[in-house]
Design an enzyme around this catalytic site. Structure first.
Site, PDB file in Angstrom:
ATOM      1  N   CYS A  74     -10.148   2.867  -9.638  1.00  0.00           N
ATOM      2  CA  CYS A  74     -10.136   1.465  -8.742  1.00  0.00           C
ATOM      3  C   CYS A  74     -10.038   0.230  -9.471  1.00  0.00           C
ATOM      4  CB  CYS A  74     -11.293   1.393  -7.754  1.00  0.00           C
ATOM      5  SG  CYS A  74     -11.045   0.298  -6.390  1.00  0.00           S
ATOM      6  N   HIS A 151       0.209   7.617  -7.437  1.00  0.00           N
ATOM      7  CA  HIS A 151       0.866   6.526  -6.521  1.00  0.00           C
ATOM      8  C   HIS A 151       2.379   6.855  -6.227  1.00  0.00           C
ATOM      9  CE1 HIS A 151      -2.339   3.262  -6.266  1.00  0.00           C
ATOM     10  NE2 HIS A 151      -2.993   3.848  -7.543  1.00  0.00           N
ATOM     11  N   GLU A 200      -4.010   2.989   1.056  1.00  0.00           N
ATOM     12  CA  GLU A 200      -4.782   3.699   0.140  1.00  0.00           C
ATOM     13  C   GLU A 200      -5.125   4.975   0.480  1.00  0.00           C
ATOM     14  OE1 GLU A 200      -8.352   2.117  -2.958  1.00  0.00           O
ATOM     15  OE2 GLU A 200      -7.249   0.828  -1.470  1.00  0.00           O
ATOM     16  N   CYS A 209      -5.086  -3.530  -3.514  1.00  0.00           N
ATOM     17  CA  CYS A 209      -5.233  -2.462  -4.121  1.00  0.00           C
ATOM     18  C   CYS A 209      -4.814  -2.651  -5.625  1.00  0.00           C
ATOM     19  CB  CYS A 209      -4.499  -1.249  -3.624  1.00  0.00           C
ATOM     20  SG  CYS A 209      -4.617   0.463  -4.624  1.00  0.00           S
ATOM     21  N   GLY A 212      -2.771   0.087  -7.242  1.00  0.00           N
ATOM     22  CA  GLY A 212      -1.349   0.163  -6.637  1.00  0.00           C
ATOM     23  C   GLY A 212      -0.543  -1.084  -6.930  1.00  0.00           C
TER      24      GLY A 212
END
Length: 269
Positions: A74, A151, A200, A209, A212
């Site tokens: 994260c 992703h 997410e 994010c 991301g």
């Protein structure tokens, strides 16, 4: 047992941080993590972050999404933890080792090197990850990137025109992605400047994010859409992502401590 917590956020992507380095806590379960994250009956957050001892780094960071599932990385939480720690550190995560340090207005994190092989994402079968031959209702040919977590990145003319609240969970849970997937929809708004929306995995639509943003910037650089450093604008604000082919990803942006408190562990056990 009463447990202290710190509420933090990065661009509105919010976290409850439990610092177990000096405050031992019981083992975290998915049920407890989801209960703490619940915005009506718990403290409320996108992710629960648990800091603990590590034999190979300054400390270990575990990450639980609001659905209770433990995930590998994260980015926004990494910047928040950098702010909390206050000095440069190597940190162990399930997605690999990262390094973090304070920066002007927030923190900077080396997120490690991106991975592109189909089995590193992972995908259910071998496919070209630079432009996967798949589509969902107008979203097509995404690039797959693993930046500690998986992703899929779509580039479109107008990211705001995509109904990601509807398409996000469909793509996240597609059988192509055995560990599910984070879904990124981006459009170019200026030279080296992207606008990004993210569904997410395990958390849904969030204001920001970090991983991301990293995955999307890397995909844009690989496709020749942008050059490093890339500014990524999310609903919660901007991140700066730097990456050169063959190198590691550097993410820089703000992080904020909101408040501190405590709760009874048995309330969520």
């Amino acid at each position: 047992m009463r447990v202290s917590f710190i509420k933090m956020h990065g661009l509105g992507n919010d976290f409850v941080v439990l610092d177990a380095r000096n405050q031992p806590i019981p083992e975290i379960s998915g049920k407890i993590a989801a209960g703490i994250a619940d915005r009506r009956e718990g403290i409320g957050c996108d992710q629960l972050i648990v800091l603990g001892q590590s034999e190979s780094a300054a400390f270990r960071m575990r990450i639980f999404n609001s659905d209770g599932g433990e995930v590998e990385a994260c980015g926004n939480a990494s910047r928040a933890v950098a702010l909390l720690h206050g000095e440069p550190a190597e940190v162990e995560t399930a997605g690999g080792m990262i390094s973090l340090e304070l920066a002007s207005g927030g923190a900077s994190v080396d997120m490690g090197a991106p991975r592109f092989d189909w089995d590193d994402i992972p995908l259910a079968y071998a496919v070209d990850t630079s432009a996967m031959p798949v589509a969902w209702d107008g979203l097509e040919n995404p690039m797959a990137v693993n930046v500690g977590n998986p992703h899929a990145v779509f580039f479109v003319d107008d990211a705001d025109a995509i109904d990601l609240a509807t398409l996000g969970p469909v793509i996240e849970n597609d059988p192509l992605f055995p560990q599910r997937i984070n879904v990124n929809v981006a459009s170019s708004i200026a030279d080296n400047h992207l606008k990004l929306s993210v569904w997410e995995r395990g958390a849904g639509l969030t204001r920001a994010c970090g991983t991301g943003a990293c995955a999307t910037a890397v995909a844009a650089i690989r496709k020749g859409i942008a050059k490093s450093p890339v500014t990524v604008t999310l609903p919660g604000g901007d991140l700066t992502i730097s990456w050169e082919q063959g190198g590691t990803i550097r993410m820089t942006g703000p992080a904020t401590e909101a408040f501190r408190g405590s709760f009874e562990w048995d309330d969520f056990a």
